[in-house]
Design a protein around this motif. Structure first.
Motif, PDB file in Angstrom:
ATOM      1  N   TYR A  52       0.839  -1.207   0.000  1.00 47.46           N
ATOM      2  CA  TYR A  52       0.000   0.000   0.000  1.00 47.46           C
ATOM      3  C   TYR A  52       0.871   1.253   0.000  1.00 47.46           C
ATOM      4  CZ  TYR A  52      -4.805  -1.608   0.221  1.00 47.46           C
ATOM      5  OH  TYR A  52      -6.037  -2.121  -0.099  1.00 47.46           O
ATOM      6  N   THR A  55       2.607   1.598  -3.508  1.00 48.70           N
ATOM      7  CA  THR A  55       1.705   1.972  -4.599  1.00 48.70           C
ATOM      8  C   THR A  55       1.111   3.367  -4.410  1.00 48.70           C
ATOM      9  OG1 THR A  55      -0.139   0.802  -3.538  1.00 48.70           O
ATOM     10  CG2 THR A  55       1.130  -0.408  -5.213  1.00 48.70           C
ATOM     11  N   ARG A  60      -1.234   8.504 -10.685  1.00 45.65           N
ATOM     12  CA  ARG A  60      -2.685   8.497 -10.450  1.00 45.65           C
ATOM     13  C   ARG A  60      -3.425   7.712 -11.535  1.00 45.65           C
ATOM     14  NH1 ARG A  60      -6.694  10.379  -7.631  1.00 45.65           N
ATOM     15  NH2 ARG A  60      -8.388  11.645  -8.433  1.00 45.65           N
ATOM     16  N   GLU A  62      -2.742   5.006 -12.667  1.00 40.72           N
ATOM     17  CA  GLU A  62      -2.683   3.571 -12.364  1.00 40.72           C
ATOM     18  C   GLU A  62      -3.586   3.162 -11.201  1.00 40.72           C
ATOM     19  OE1 GLU A  62      -1.358   0.941 -13.881  1.00 40.72           O
ATOM     20  OE2 GLU A  62      -0.843   2.346 -15.465  1.00 40.72           O
ATOM     21  N   LEU A  63      -4.352   4.118 -10.662  1.00 39.61           N
ATOM     22  CA  LEU A  63      -5.175   3.829  -9.483  1.00 39.61           C
ATOM     23  C   LEU A  63      -6.075   2.618  -9.694  1.00 39.61           C
ATOM     24  CD1 LEU A  63      -5.997   4.653  -6.623  1.00 39.61           C
ATOM     25  CD2 LEU A  63      -7.694   6.160  -7.635  1.00 39.61           C
ATOM     26  N   TYR A  64      -6.696   2.519 -10.855  1.00 38.21           N
ATOM     27  CA  TYR A  64      -7.612   1.403 -11.122  1.00 38.21           C
ATOM     28  C   TYR A  64      -6.949   0.284 -11.921  1.00 38.21           C
ATOM     29  CZ  TYR A  64     -10.898   4.780  -9.425  1.00 38.21           C
ATOM     30  OH  TYR A  64     -11.538   5.702  -8.631  1.00 38.21           O
ATOM     31  N   GLY A  65      -5.660   0.407 -12.136  1.00 38.92           N
ATOM     32  CA  GLY A  65      -4.910  -0.612 -12.857  1.00 38.92           C
ATOM     33  C   GLY A  65      -3.949  -1.334 -11.931  1.00 38.92           C
ATOM     34  N   THR A  67      -2.046  -0.313  -9.440  1.00 37.03           N
ATOM     35  CA  THR A  67      -2.161  -0.038  -8.000  1.00 37.03           C
ATOM     36  C   THR A  67      -3.216  -0.927  -7.368  1.00 37.03           C
ATOM     37  OG1 THR A  67      -1.459   2.262  -8.281  1.00 37.03           O
ATOM     38  CG2 THR A  67      -2.706   1.738  -6.290  1.00 37.03           C
ATOM     39  N   SER A  68      -4.390  -0.949  -7.959  1.00 39.50           N
ATOM     40  CA  SER A  68      -5.495  -1.749  -7.430  1.00 39.50           C
ATOM     41  C   SER A  68      -5.172  -3.239  -7.453  1.00 39.50           C
ATOM     42  CB  SER A  68      -6.760  -1.469  -8.246  1.00 39.50           C
ATOM     43  OG  SER A  68      -7.819  -2.281  -7.817  1.00 39.50           O
ATOM     44  N   GLN A  69      -4.585  -3.703  -8.528  1.00 35.60           N
ATOM     45  CA  GLN A  69      -4.273  -5.131  -8.670  1.00 35.60           C
ATOM     46  C   GLN A  69      -3.229  -5.573  -7.649  1.00 35.60           C
ATOM     47  OE1 GLN A  69      -6.115  -6.861 -10.705  1.00 35.60           O
ATOM     48  NE2 GLN A  69      -5.132  -8.835 -10.434  1.00 35.60           N
ATOM     49  N   ARG A  71      -2.565  -4.152  -4.764  1.00 34.45           N
ATOM     50  CA  ARG A  71      -3.154  -4.094  -3.429  1.00 34.45           C
ATOM     51  C   ARG A  71      -4.059  -5.295  -3.178  1.00 34.45           C
ATOM     52  NH1 ARG A  71      -4.458   2.382  -2.586  1.00 34.45           N
ATOM     53  NH2 ARG A  71      -2.263   2.988  -2.358  1.00 34.45           N
ATOM     54  N   ARG A  72      -4.871  -5.653  -4.158  1.00 34.73           N
ATOM     55  CA  ARG A  72      -5.758  -6.809  -3.990  1.00 34.73           C
ATOM     56  C   ARG A  72      -4.956  -8.097  -3.804  1.00 34.73           C
ATOM     57  NH1 ARG A  72      -8.698  -4.582  -8.296  1.00 34.73           N
ATOM     58  NH2 ARG A  72      -7.963  -6.237  -9.622  1.00 34.73           N
TER      59      ARG A  72
END
Length: 151
Positions: A52, A55, A60, A62-65, A67-69, A71-72
């Motif tokens: 976290y 990332t 910014r 990459e927030l839904y790319g 970064t999100s992947q 973190r998940r």
């Protein structure tokens, strides 16, 4: 930052912490009363926190790319250790540990991609990658230990 501490911040996790217990728990501490007693869960939590922090510095866009992947995948490691432990069935537990292991391998790949794209410098990338590999070894060891007890 090559002194064993993660470059992502002072979370108290050293390289030595990752090598303490080959089966994901300290055998000398007696029985495991809760998933929170498992070293592999504790280290997985610290790894997720480090991801976290790392990332948070990503672009910014990459927030839904990425970064999100990332973190998940990182959160999936300790989450599956905990969920499998809560099933109270060695077969289910092994299955959840294997899912955690898959998430670790996914995270390792994403860390390398992040470095390739210039989002992570070499040293933080190597430290995260090394930590993921150590968690993977702990998961493998825990799976082997549970399978051996089932025989």
């Amino acid at each position: 930052m090559g002194n064993g501490q993660w470059a992502m911040g002072d979370d108290g996790l050293s390289a030595n912490d990752l090598d303490k217990a080959p089966f994901g728990f300290e055998e000398s501490e007696g029985s495991i009363a809760d998933f929170r007693d498992l070293e592999v869960w504790k280290i997985g939590m610290k790894l997720a926190a480090a991801v976290y922090r790392a990332t948070a510095r990503f672009p910014r866009a990459e927030l839904y790319g990425l970064t999100s992947q990332m973190r998940r995948a990182s959160v999936s490691i300790p989450s599956n250790v905990a969920e499998g432990y809560g099933r109270h069935s060695s077969g289910s537990y092994i299955q959840f540990l294997k899912i955690a292991l898959g998430s670790a391998k996914e995270l390792e790949t994403l860390v390398e991609l992040s470095a390739e794209l210039g989002f992570l410098d070499s040293e933080p990338m190597q430290e995260l990658k090394s930590a993921v590999q150590r968690v993977s070894r702990m998961l493998y060891g825990l799976i082997r230990a549970i399978e051996a007890r089932r025989r």
